[in-house]
Design a protein around this motif. Structure first.
Motif, short mmCIF file in Angstrom:
data_model
loop_
_atom_site.label_atom_id
_atom_site.label_comp_id
_atom_site.label_asym_id
_atom_site.label_seq_id
_atom_site.Cartn_x
_atom_site.Cartn_y
_atom_site.Cartn_z
N GLU A 52 -3.47 3.41 8.49
CA GLU A 52 -3.98 2.12 7.52
C GLU A 52 -4.07 1.03 8.64
O GLU A 52 -4.24 -0.14 7.65
CB GLU A 52 -2.81 2.07 6.65
N ARG A 53 -4.10 0.85 9.86
CA ARG A 53 -4.33 -0.27 10.58
C ARG A 53 -5.78 -0.78 10.42
O ARG A 53 -6.72 -0.19 9.91
CB ARG A 53 -4.00 0.13 12.04
N ALA A 101 0.89 -1.20 -0.16
CA ALA A 101 -0.11 0.06 -0.04
C ALA A 101 0.95 1.25 0.14
O ALA A 101 0.67 2.12 0.71
CB ALA A 101 -0.91 -0.14 1.33
N VAL A 122 2.86 -0.89 10.33
CA VAL A 122 1.71 -0.50 9.69
C VAL A 122 1.37 1.10 10.20
O VAL A 122 1.23 1.47 11.21
CB VAL A 122 0.52 -1.33 9.75
N ASP A 123 1.24 1.87 9.26
CA ASP A 123 1.01 3.35 9.37
C ASP A 123 -0.39 3.45 10.25
O ASP A 123 -1.32 2.60 10.05
CB ASP A 123 0.80 4.13 8.33
N ALA A 179 2.74 1.75 3.25
CA ALA A 179 1.79 2.09 4.54
C ALA A 179 2.18 0.89 5.43
O ALA A 179 1.82 0.99 6.64
CB ALA A 179 0.19 2.13 4.12
N ARG A 198 -6.74 -3.34 8.58
CA ARG A 198 -7.09 -3.76 7.26
C ARG A 198 -6.36 -4.92 6.63
O ARG A 198 -6.47 -5.39 5.48
CB ARG A 198 -6.59 -2.51 6.25
N LEU A 206 -3.15 -5.53 6.83
CA LEU A 206 -1.96 -5.13 6.16
C LEU A 206 -0.75 -6.18 6.84
O LEU A 206 0.11 -6.35 6.37
CB LEU A 206 -1.67 -3.89 6.11
#
Length: 308
Positions: A251-252, A225, A247-248, A228, A254, A256
């Motif tokens: 953006e958590r 991403a 993870v930024d 991210a 999700r 990732l």
């Protein structure tokens, strides 16, 4: 902190504690066969549909693999703890010796049965794991001599003398009267998992996000991403070291972090890695839950002591 948004509902279905939330988890399911007999299946749930679930069975070749079970045939079932790594009995010091692979330039020097380590800044700072004496067994040269050797080594480098021990161990207790006390933060679990089993679990739960893999000899960095979510994997023999999964904040939740883990495990498996190792601080409850959900088990807990 890694996101932990993968299926985690508390719903139950029918007469058992199963449901879509167990996808990616290890479960045991008792179900009916066509002749009316009941049998048990143990393995990782890889999918949950309207009428059936799929389990990737534990077992030797010929007995392992996917099995589809009709929901109407399920009698009982529940999540169970992940299988322990085959290397769960490896001594803590031998596990931690693999950490040296994380840095391209690390200086080591034996101190009896301990290992003095120094490495350059990583990510803009000195890392405790690379700049401390690895001391998880009796030093073999006398405790006072070992304590003096640690102080001298790091003072010559103009660094604070640190010792990495197993929390609650005899080493920690013996070093206390010699002037080594806990730093007060940074206690971290060393967690192990079978690469193959963890990979099956994360594949079932990871978000479908395009990934960029930057490979170098013996290591790889994953980016998702547009940066991210990132993480790094390093090989030490057939061990895969996983670190810096980030993870930024925006953006958590999700999936990732799971996707990063899936990419790193897949990369390691392709190069022959069989055991995955990572460190997670003891107060990072979200990350601990994420890793344990995908088969990581705490092998030991690290603590850093500082010379007063």
């Amino acid at each position: 902190m890694p996101d932990t948004s993968e299926p985690h509902a508390s719903e139950t279905t029918g007469r058992h504690a199963l449901g879509p939330h167990v996808v990616g988890q290890r479960v045991v399911v008792r179900h009916l066969l066509p002749d009316g007999r009941a049998t048990d299946v143990l393995g990782t749930c890889t999918s949950w549909g309207t009428d059936s679930l799929t389990i990737d069975r534990d077992g030797p070749p010929g007995q392992a693999g996917p099995v589809v079970i009709a929901l109407a045939d399920v009698v009982t079932g529940k999540p169970v703890p992940p299988r322990a790594s085959v290397r769960s009995r490896v001594p803590a010091q031998e596990v931690e010796e693999h950490v040296a692979a994380l840095w391209a330039s690390v200086t080591t020097e034996p101190l009896g049965r301990w290992l003095l380590r120094a490495s350059p800044p990583h990510g803009g700072r000195l890392r405790r794991r690379g700049n401390s004496a690895l001391a998880m067994r009796e030093p073999g040269i006398g405790w006072a001599d070992a304590a003096f050797g640690v102080r001298r080594f790091y003072e010559e480098l103009e660094q604070t003398p640190l010792v990495q021990v197993q929390r609650g161990s005899d080493v920690e207790q013996t070093l206390a009267p010699l002037g080594f006390t806990p730093m007060g933060d940074g206690d971290a679990h060393a967690q192990l998992a079978s690469v193959a089993r963890a990979l099956r679990s994360v594949r079932a739960a990871a978000a479908d996000v395009p990934a960029t893999l930057d490979e170098r000899p013996g290591s790889a960095t994953v980016s998702l991403a547009s940066g991210a979510a990132t993480g790094r994997g390093v090989l030490s023999g057939d061990w895969l070291l996983v670190e810096s999964v980030v993870v930024d904040a925006a953006e958590r939740r999700r999936g990732l972090a799971t996707a990063v883990l899936a990419e790193l495990l897949d990369w390691g498996a392709s190069l022959g890695a069989t055991t995955a190792l990572l460190h997670v601080e003891t107060d990072n409850e979200g990350a601990i839950a994420l890793y344990e959900r995908h088969g990581f088990v705490t092998h030991h807990t690290n603590r850093y002591l500082v010379a007063s």
